[in-house]
Write a protein that holds these residues in place. Sequence first.
Motif, PDB file in Angstrom:
ATOM      1  N   ARG A  41      39.684  69.277  62.825  1.00  0.00           N
ATOM      2  CA  ARG A  41      38.367  68.623  62.891  1.00  0.00           C
ATOM      3  C   ARG A  41      37.286  69.616  62.458  1.00  0.00           C
ATOM      4  O   ARG A  41      36.661  70.269  63.268  1.00  0.00           O
ATOM      5  CB  ARG A  41      38.107  68.115  64.307  1.00  0.00           C
ATOM      6  CG  ARG A  41      36.848  67.264  64.437  1.00  0.00           C
ATOM      7  CD  ARG A  41      36.628  66.789  65.873  1.00  0.00           C
ATOM      8  NE  ARG A  41      35.462  65.945  65.973  1.00  0.00           N
ATOM      9  CZ  ARG A  41      34.214  66.395  66.118  1.00  0.00           C
ATOM     10  NH1 ARG A  41      34.005  67.708  66.204  1.00  0.00           N
ATOM     11  NH2 ARG A  41      33.197  65.555  66.186  1.00  0.00           N
ATOM     12  N   PHE A  42      37.098  69.713  61.146  1.00  0.00           N
ATOM     13  CA  PHE A  42      36.072  70.616  60.628  1.00  0.00           C
ATOM     14  C   PHE A  42      35.716  70.215  59.205  1.00  0.00           C
ATOM     15  O   PHE A  42      36.448  69.473  58.535  1.00  0.00           O
ATOM     16  CB  PHE A  42      36.528  72.082  60.679  1.00  0.00           C
ATOM     17  CG  PHE A  42      37.814  72.372  59.942  1.00  0.00           C
ATOM     18  CD1 PHE A  42      37.816  72.825  58.630  1.00  0.00           C
ATOM     19  CD2 PHE A  42      39.041  72.211  60.581  1.00  0.00           C
ATOM     20  CE1 PHE A  42      38.998  73.104  57.966  1.00  0.00           C
ATOM     21  CE2 PHE A  42      40.236  72.488  59.917  1.00  0.00           C
ATOM     22  CZ  PHE A  42      40.214  72.930  58.612  1.00  0.00           C
ATOM     23  N   LEU A  43      34.585  70.725  58.754  1.00  0.00           N
ATOM     24  CA  LEU A  43      34.079  70.446  57.411  1.00  0.00           C
ATOM     25  C   LEU A  43      34.170  71.712  56.571  1.00  0.00           C
ATOM     26  O   LEU A  43      33.559  72.728  56.896  1.00  0.00           O
ATOM     27  CB  LEU A  43      32.622  69.975  57.483  1.00  0.00           C
ATOM     28  CG  LEU A  43      31.895  69.754  56.150  1.00  0.00           C
ATOM     29  CD1 LEU A  43      32.533  68.607  55.378  1.00  0.00           C
ATOM     30  CD2 LEU A  43      30.414  69.489  56.374  1.00  0.00           C
ATOM     31  N   LEU A  44      34.955  71.654  55.506  1.00  0.00           N
ATOM     32  CA  LEU A  44      35.061  72.766  54.563  1.00  0.00           C
ATOM     33  C   LEU A  44      33.918  72.657  53.558  1.00  0.00           C
ATOM     34  O   LEU A  44      33.689  71.590  52.980  1.00  0.00           O
ATOM     35  CB  LEU A  44      36.392  72.719  53.828  1.00  0.00           C
ATOM     36  CG  LEU A  44      37.647  73.034  54.657  1.00  0.00           C
ATOM     37  CD1 LEU A  44      38.849  72.299  54.091  1.00  0.00           C
ATOM     38  CD2 LEU A  44      37.890  74.528  54.700  1.00  0.00           C
ATOM     39  N   VAL A  45      33.217  73.752  53.337  1.00  0.00           N
ATOM     40  CA  VAL A  45      32.117  73.777  52.373  1.00  0.00           C
ATOM     41  C   VAL A  45      32.440  74.842  51.336  1.00  0.00           C
ATOM     42  O   VAL A  45      32.558  76.028  51.667  1.00  0.00           O
ATOM     43  CB  VAL A  45      30.773  74.083  53.072  1.00  0.00           C
ATOM     44  CG1 VAL A  45      29.655  74.201  52.040  1.00  0.00           C
ATOM     45  CG2 VAL A  45      30.444  72.991  54.085  1.00  0.00           C
ATOM     46  N   GLY A  46      32.627  74.419  50.079  1.00  0.00           N
ATOM     47  CA  GLY A  46      33.069  75.342  49.044  1.00  0.00           C
ATOM     48  C   GLY A  46      32.172  75.403  47.837  1.00  0.00           C
ATOM     49  O   GLY A  46      31.159  74.698  47.737  1.00  0.00           O
ATOM     50  N   ASN A  47      32.559  76.252  46.898  1.00  0.00           N
ATOM     51  CA  ASN A  47      31.866  76.398  45.619  1.00  0.00           C
ATOM     52  C   ASN A  47      32.749  75.877  44.498  1.00  0.00           C
ATOM     53  O   ASN A  47      33.967  76.062  44.516  1.00  0.00           O
ATOM     54  CB  ASN A  47      31.521  77.866  45.343  1.00  0.00           C
ATOM     55  CG  ASN A  47      32.768  78.736  45.191  1.00  0.00           C
ATOM     56  OD1 ASN A  47      33.533  78.927  46.133  1.00  0.00           O
ATOM     57  ND2 ASN A  47      32.972  79.275  43.994  1.00  0.00           N
ATOM     58  N   HIS A  48      32.127  75.215  43.542  1.00  0.00           N
ATOM     59  CA  HIS A  48      32.861  74.770  42.361  1.00  0.00           C
ATOM     60  C   HIS A  48      32.924  75.893  41.327  1.00  0.00           C
ATOM     61  O   HIS A  48      31.997  76.709  41.220  1.00  0.00           O
ATOM     62  CB  HIS A  48      32.170  73.568  41.722  1.00  0.00           C
ATOM     63  CG  HIS A  48      32.714  72.245  42.165  1.00  0.00           C
ATOM     64  ND1 HIS A  48      34.067  71.986  42.268  1.00  0.00           N
ATOM     65  CD2 HIS A  48      32.082  71.090  42.513  1.00  0.00           C
ATOM     66  CE1 HIS A  48      34.240  70.738  42.663  1.00  0.00           C
ATOM     67  NE2 HIS A  48      33.069  70.170  42.820  1.00  0.00           N
ATOM     68  N   THR A  49      34.025  75.929  40.568  1.00  0.00           N
ATOM     69  CA  THR A  49      34.151  76.874  39.459  1.00  0.00           C
ATOM     70  C   THR A  49      34.442  76.101  38.180  1.00  0.00           C
ATOM     71  O   THR A  49      34.691  74.892  38.202  1.00  0.00           O
ATOM     72  CB  THR A  49      35.285  77.896  39.707  1.00  0.00           C
ATOM     73  OG1 THR A  49      36.542  77.197  39.773  1.00  0.00           O
ATOM     74  CG2 THR A  49      35.053  78.664  41.004  1.00  0.00           C
ATOM     75  N   GLN A  50      34.452  76.822  37.042  1.00  0.00           N
ATOM     76  CA  GLN A  50      34.575  76.157  35.763  1.00  0.00           C
ATOM     77  C   GLN A  50      35.906  75.429  35.574  1.00  0.00           C
ATOM     78  O   GLN A  50      35.969  74.419  34.875  1.00  0.00           O
ATOM     79  CB  GLN A  50      34.377  77.163  34.621  1.00  0.00           C
ATOM     80  CG  GLN A  50      32.957  77.657  34.482  1.00  0.00           C
ATOM     81  CD  GLN A  50      32.772  78.485  33.228  1.00  0.00           C
ATOM     82  OE1 GLN A  50      33.057  78.036  32.131  1.00  0.00           O
ATOM     83  NE2 GLN A  50      32.295  79.706  33.391  1.00  0.00           N
ATOM     84  N   ASN A  51      36.981  75.943  36.168  1.00  0.00           N
ATOM     85  CA  ASN A  51      38.267  75.260  35.969  1.00  0.00           C
ATOM     86  C   ASN A  51      38.681  74.417  37.178  1.00  0.00           C
ATOM     87  O   ASN A  51      39.775  73.848  37.197  1.00  0.00           O
ATOM     88  CB  ASN A  51      39.370  76.266  35.617  1.00  0.00           C
ATOM     89  CG  ASN A  51      39.816  77.088  36.811  1.00  0.00           C
ATOM     90  OD1 ASN A  51      39.095  77.207  37.804  1.00  0.00           O
ATOM     91  ND2 ASN A  51      40.987  77.677  36.719  1.00  0.00           N
ATOM     92  N   SER A  52      37.803  74.348  38.187  1.00  0.00           N
ATOM     93  CA  SER A  52      37.995  73.460  39.352  1.00  0.00           C
ATOM     94  C   SER A  52      39.301  73.699  40.101  1.00  0.00           C
ATOM     95  O   SER A  52      39.813  72.792  40.770  1.00  0.00           O
ATOM     96  CB  SER A  52      37.916  71.989  38.920  1.00  0.00           C
ATOM     97  OG  SER A  52      36.651  71.696  38.388  1.00  0.00           O
ATOM     98  N   SER A  53      39.848  74.908  40.036  1.00  0.00           N
ATOM     99  CA  SER A  53      41.099  75.189  40.748  1.00  0.00           C
ATOM    100  C   SER A  53      40.922  75.110  42.265  1.00  0.00           C
ATOM    101  O   SER A  53      41.900  74.924  43.002  1.00  0.00           O
ATOM    102  CB  SER A  53      41.624  76.576  40.358  1.00  0.00           C
ATOM    103  OG  SER A  53      40.622  77.555  40.496  1.00  0.00           O
ATOM    104  N   GLU A  54      39.685  75.223  42.741  1.00  0.00           N
ATOM    105  CA  GLU A  54      39.415  75.127  44.176  1.00  0.00           C
ATOM    106  C   GLU A  54      39.819  73.757  44.740  1.00  0.00           C
ATOM    107  O   GLU A  54      40.195  73.647  45.902  1.00  0.00           O
ATOM    108  CB  GLU A  54      37.938  75.401  44.474  1.00  0.00           C
ATOM    109  CG  GLU A  54      36.949  74.441  43.820  1.00  0.00           C
ATOM    110  CD  GLU A  54      36.643  74.780  42.379  1.00  0.00           C
ATOM    111  OE1 GLU A  54      35.894  74.009  41.755  1.00  0.00           O
ATOM    112  OE2 GLU A  54      37.151  75.806  41.873  1.00  0.00           O
TER     113      GLU A  54
END
Length: 276
Positions: free
Chosen positions: A46-59
């Motif tokens: 029960r949590f919210l992941l907050v991430g960054n996008h990169t050019q190849n979207s591997s995230e």
Amino acid sequence: MTEPAISPSVRALETLLDTATDALSPLMRLYRPYVRGLQNLPADGRFLLVGNHTQNSSEVLLIPYYVRSAIGTRVRPLADRQFGRMRGLQADLVTAYGAVVGTPDAAHRLMDQDETILVFPGGAREIAKYRGEEYTLSWQNRDGFARIAIEHGYPIVTAALVGGDDVYTSIVSRDSRLGRASRWLSHRLSGRSDMGMPLVRGIGPTLVPRPQRMYLSFGPPIATTPTEGEADAWTPAIKGRAQRQLEAELEDLQQIRSTDPFRQLNPLSWPAALTP
């Protein structure tokens, strides 16, 4: 609000994607992503992941894979609203992956069900990186993720990824003549100037992507329950804290990457690859 009925084609794609995910382990061992902070993931999911996008979207692949591997929960990404216009197989794939269009109603519904959620506050515009914008966040006034997390008492876990912005090199700046032209064309085609794609190169002058190791870090959970007297300023405070933590993780991962002999996936450097 009840969930819409899932079609047989989506169910079949879900099974296919689950099988593909389970088969990723040998590939992960081969490319050896640098991953740290898995102990920061709340075990109840029960949590919210907050991430960054990169050019190849591997995230979009790596974050759900490692969360599932660590605590066994399926991550539900909140997709940019442009994906809501997809139809046919593309739409079925997005749905089968567990993604939903990132509206406030969708986020509230997922939190009511205690789902593990992934959001990229910068949206799809954070993917198009012009020269000098690598590993920078494009959140502007987007604080909805913080407001909804506060309303549900959802802790926030930052998920920083480095490597994806090194697969290609942008050769134009946002304010250059070519940069302005790409944004003008984007506006004409999609109505959004922030979706303009810069000119990039990969290996040499080609568009063949450069092999790069990925570096992923999950930060310590950020509590979102306001203390007495702080409710009015709590949304910008939580947004600011999440942004600062994510930016610090990105900077630290870039430092780690700079000293890693395996950063370009050279097989001869595999034994010397940095590990957390």
